[in-house]
Enzyme design. Structure first.
Site, PDB file in Angstrom:
ATOM      1  N   GLY A 190       0.820  -1.211   0.000  1.00  0.00           N
ATOM      2  CA  GLY A 190       0.000   0.000   0.000  1.00  0.00           C
ATOM      3  C   GLY A 190       0.848   1.252   0.000  1.00  0.00           C
ATOM      4  N   ASP A 191       0.295   2.324  -0.544  1.00  0.00           N
ATOM      5  CA  ASP A 191       0.983   3.608  -0.502  1.00  0.00           C
ATOM      6  C   ASP A 191      -0.054   4.720  -0.475  1.00  0.00           C
ATOM      7  OD1 ASP A 191       3.576   4.978  -0.509  1.00  0.00           O
ATOM      8  OD2 ASP A 191       2.873   5.865  -2.379  1.00  0.00           O
ATOM      9  N   THR A 192       0.272   5.796   0.224  1.00  0.00           N
ATOM     10  CA  THR A 192      -0.654   6.911   0.401  1.00  0.00           C
ATOM     11  C   THR A 192       0.065   8.224   0.168  1.00  0.00           C
ATOM     12  OG1 THR A 192      -1.902   5.645   2.048  1.00  0.00           O
ATOM     13  CG2 THR A 192      -2.276   8.010   1.987  1.00  0.00           C
TER      14      THR A 192
END
Length: 205
Positions: free
Chosen positions: A77-79
């Site tokens: 995941g990445d934000t």
């Protein structure tokens, strides 16, 4: 119980983030954490949307390579916080955090949260976009917030699940996405990749 314990180890989270781990527990998922850092640098002329999705996929592949040789599911995941096309990453220091929060004050920004699930060499990915509106922040508030220690290591220098919630006037989209892992999209990917079908008996036990 032995068989269930072994099967549970087929799901991995390629992230050391306590927030992402907490969100996976919220879905009652049994998983192992694998440390799989990647270089988080945007390519020339890469859009924020493409960057966030690519990094999520790269994290999943990196995690897979740490436990290769098995048919496993790996979540990455990445934000990113985006304002006027500019990506706000994690603050380098107090001055950097102060600058970000001052720019976010009294404005609506977008949080891009990508999630990827890798299984048997195939990557499944999704991107969530959420609008977050900040109320106006004073200089004293920003300074006190930095002293709390919460902005460190957070995209955009704030945490929606912590003290930063005081600054948020409105959110339009996914709370879990802003927190770091969009759970609706993750559930869809785990279904598409076959994980939930294979393990639904365990998850519902």
């Amino acid at each position: 119980m032995e068989a269930q314990a072994n099967e549970a180890k087929l799901l991995y989270l390629a992230s050391g983030s306590p927030r992402r781990q907490e969100l996976l527990h919220q879905l009652n998922l049994d998983f192992e954490v694998v440390n799989a850092p990647v270089e988080e640098v945007a390519l020339p002329n890469e859009s924020p949307e493409s960057y966030v999705r690519r990094i999520a996929i790269e994290k999943a592949f990196s995690g897979f390579n740490k436990v290769a040789g098995k048919k496993i599911w790996v979540i990455g995941g990445d934000t990113a916080v985006v304002l006027n096309g500019k990506v706000f990453g994690k603050p380098k220091n107090e001055a950097d955090a102060h600058k970000m929060l001052r720019l976010l004050s009294a404005k609506t920004h977008v949080v891009l949260s990508a999630v990827a699930v890798l299984f048997d060499g195939e990557a499944f990915s999704a991107l969530n976009k959420t609008e977050v509106t900040f109320r106006e922040l004073s200089e004293d508030e920003i300074h006190a917030y930095w002293l709390s220690g919460e902005p460190e290591g957070k995209a955009g220098s704030y945490a929606i699940q912590g003290l930063g919630a005081r600054f948020i006037e409105n959110i339009k989209g996914s709370y879990s996405g802003v927190m770091g892992l969009p759970l609706f999209e993750l559930d869809q990917l785990l279904t598409a990749s076959g994980y939930l079908e294979k393990f639904k008996g365990i998850q519902n036990a």
